[in-house]
Design a protein around this motif. Structure first.
Motif, PDB file in Angstrom:
ATOM      1  N   THR A 169     -31.638 -12.066   7.058  1.00 24.31           N
ATOM      2  CA  THR A 169     -30.804 -11.995   5.860  1.00 24.31           C
ATOM      3  C   THR A 169     -31.493 -12.661   4.672  1.00 24.31           C
ATOM      4  N   VAL A 170     -32.131 -13.797   4.927  1.00 17.61           N
ATOM      5  CA  VAL A 170     -32.765 -14.576   3.858  1.00 17.61           C
ATOM      6  C   VAL A 170     -34.117 -14.001   3.462  1.00 17.61           C
ATOM      7  N   VAL A 171     -34.969 -13.717   4.460  1.00 18.92           N
ATOM      8  CA  VAL A 171     -36.352 -13.309   4.204  1.00 18.92           C
ATOM      9  C   VAL A 171     -36.504 -11.796   4.146  1.00 18.92           C
ATOM     10  N   ASP A 247     -25.001  -2.065   8.035  1.00 18.19           N
ATOM     11  CA  ASP A 247     -24.437  -1.058   7.136  1.00 18.19           C
ATOM     12  C   ASP A 247     -22.947  -1.271   6.911  1.00 18.19           C
ATOM     13  N   LEU A 248     -22.298  -2.007   7.833  1.00 14.82           N
ATOM     14  CA  LEU A 248     -20.874  -2.345   7.665  1.00 14.82           C
ATOM     15  C   LEU A 248     -20.703  -3.674   6.926  1.00 14.82           C
ATOM     16  N   ASN A 249     -21.828  -4.167   6.377  1.00 19.19           N
ATOM     17  CA  ASN A 249     -21.845  -5.377   5.536  1.00 19.19           C
ATOM     18  C   ASN A 249     -21.577  -6.675   6.292  1.00 19.19           C
ATOM     19  N   TYR A 250     -21.894  -6.699   7.578  1.00 18.24           N
ATOM     20  CA  TYR A 250     -21.852  -7.970   8.307  1.00 18.24           C
ATOM     21  C   TYR A 250     -23.079  -8.794   7.932  1.00 18.24           C
ATOM     22  N   SER A 251     -22.906 -10.106   7.869  1.00 17.89           N
ATOM     23  CA  SER A 251     -24.034 -10.979   7.559  1.00 17.89           C
ATOM     24  C   SER A 251     -24.980 -11.069   8.750  1.00 17.89           C
ATOM     25  N   GLY A 252     -26.192 -11.562   8.501  1.00 22.18           N
ATOM     26  CA  GLY A 252     -27.156 -11.717   9.591  1.00 22.18           C
ATOM     27  C   GLY A 252     -26.654 -12.661  10.659  1.00 22.18           C
ATOM     28  N   LEU A 253     -25.994 -13.739  10.239  1.00 22.65           N
ATOM     29  CA  LEU A 253     -25.456 -14.711  11.190  1.00 22.65           C
ATOM     30  C   LEU A 253     -24.370 -14.066  12.037  1.00 22.65           C
TER      31      LEU A 253
END
Length: 400
Positions: A169-171, A247-253
């Protein structure tokens, strides 16, 4: 006692980093490939190609280990060559290399990246079977201590799945090869700490040769086809699930935690398998696992928008993987003779996971359509698992 604790730590660390790498590859390889600009069809082709190496790799490495009688050497060579393959993947994934390659050859890095991943998979498959042999010999076949060692593998999967989700998510997807190189370097370092054990060479007998009769029995053919269909059904989950959630906008965590929840359910199921084997037949356990898996895939597009619903569905992984895998291993153990076990395992796992996984990955790649066909992919997966359920359910005789 000090020696035993040291040995336990060395064995556990190998399982931790081996399955940590699986916690990176299984969910996030498709995210990395998507980030390289490949289409869904290309991602499916790459996953199918590298999965197909499982058809021959287990038998190849098992034969080499038997001839050399040095499983530890196979483990270390596998880890080192897998590391070198991933280093090459890291180099090819650099933006400047990608730009230079396109400028020189007017094409993408599809084949170089595919070959790097295929080589990695070929070498990586050498590690676990020989690590299992080494561990059981070291622990003198103690199933209780083995379970504790193996638990560290599940913990490794969970840890890296969560970390990779957040780092991605960050990198961005570029973090994938870097995390792989670091994990493989730690795994290779841990293999150097293992102590060699004496191995016994088995002489060939007539019992080791006559395996074709076992393979052509209808009960094995039925079992094999059902397992193959199950692996076909797993393709959207193993190959595209992280992309689906992204694609469902869940965060990486959140993605890492959802995937890890399935592993937690799997671990709990493994703990209680002894009780289940006492109460239910193998046929009942296999049919139940297949039916739950079919329901899981049919419901996935329906509940995926809800984190709670998704979490509940993930608990089904206890049946989809843990119960089915345990029952399958017991079936193979009872179906083949002692001298046929290794080849029986290699043929089943290579055929089911190699052929089934490759077919499933290719079909899913065709259906996915950059996420637009995700629902259809899971529906087809559900149909595949349901067909496997029917094949296993219409069994005249209960397997014990």
């Amino acid at each position: 006692m000090v020696f035993f604790n040291r040995m336990f730590m060395r064995l556990s660390s190998n399982y931790f980093f081996y399955f940590a790498l699986l916690g990176l590859i299984s969910p996030y390889l498709s995210v990395f490939l998507d980030g390289q600009g490949f289409s869904s069809r290309q991602v499916g082709e790459i996953l199918a190609f590298i999965t197909a190496t499982k058809i021959v790799a287990p038998s190849l490495w098992a034969t080499l280990a038997d001839k050399t009688a040095k499983p530890l050497l196979i483990i270390r060579c596998g880890a080192l060559l897998a590391l070198l393959s991933f280093c090459l993947l890291y180099w090819f994934s650099l933006p400047e290399v990608n730009a230079y390659w396109f400028a020189q050859y007017s094409t993408s890095l599809y084949w170089p990246i595919t070959l790097c991943l295929a080589c990695f998979m070929l070498f990586w498959t050498a590690i676990l079977p020989q690590l299992e042999v080494h561990t059981l010999n070291s622990l003198k076949q103690s199933s209780k201590i083995y379970a504790r060692v193996r638990l560290w593998g599940s913990l490794g999967f969970i840890v890296l799945a969560v970390i990779a989700g957040e780092v991605t998510t960050v990198v961005g997807s570029q973090a994938f090869p870097g995390l792989g190189v670091i994990t493989l370097a730690l795994l290779f370092s841990c293999t150097l700490l293992l102590s060699a054990k004496k191995t016994i060479r088995l002489t060939k007998t007539k019992a080791t040769i006559a395996i074709i009769d076992k393979l052509t029995e209808w009960r094995f053919i039925r079992f094999f086809i059902a397992g193959l269909l199950l692996q076909v059904s797993f393709a959207p989950y193993y190959g595209f699930f992280a992309l689906f959630l992204r694609d469902l906008n869940y965060s990486g965590l959140a993605i890492g935690l959802v995937i890890s929840l399935g592993v937690v359910a799997e671990v709990i199921a493994f703990i209680f398998m002894g009780v289940l084997f006492k109460r239910f037949s193998l046929t009942t356990l296999l049919v139940f696992s297949l039916a739950i898996t079919a329901l899981r895939w049919f419901l996935m597009p329906v509940v995926a928008d809800s984190l709670l619903g998704l979490a509940i569905i993930q608990l089904a992984h206890a049946a989809s993987f843990a119960i089915y895998h345990s029952a399958s291993m017991r079936f193979i153990s009872s179906h083949f003779t002692v001298m046929q076990q290794s080849r029986g395992q290699a043929i089943y796992l290579g055929g089911v996971y190699g052929i089934g996984g490759a077919i499933g990955a290719y079909i899913t790649g065709l259906l996915w359509l950059e996420g637009q066909g995700a629902d259809n992919a899971f529906i087809i997966a559900g149909i595949s698992a349901l067909l496997a359920t029917f094949i296993m359910a219409f069994n005249k005789r209960q397997w014990r």
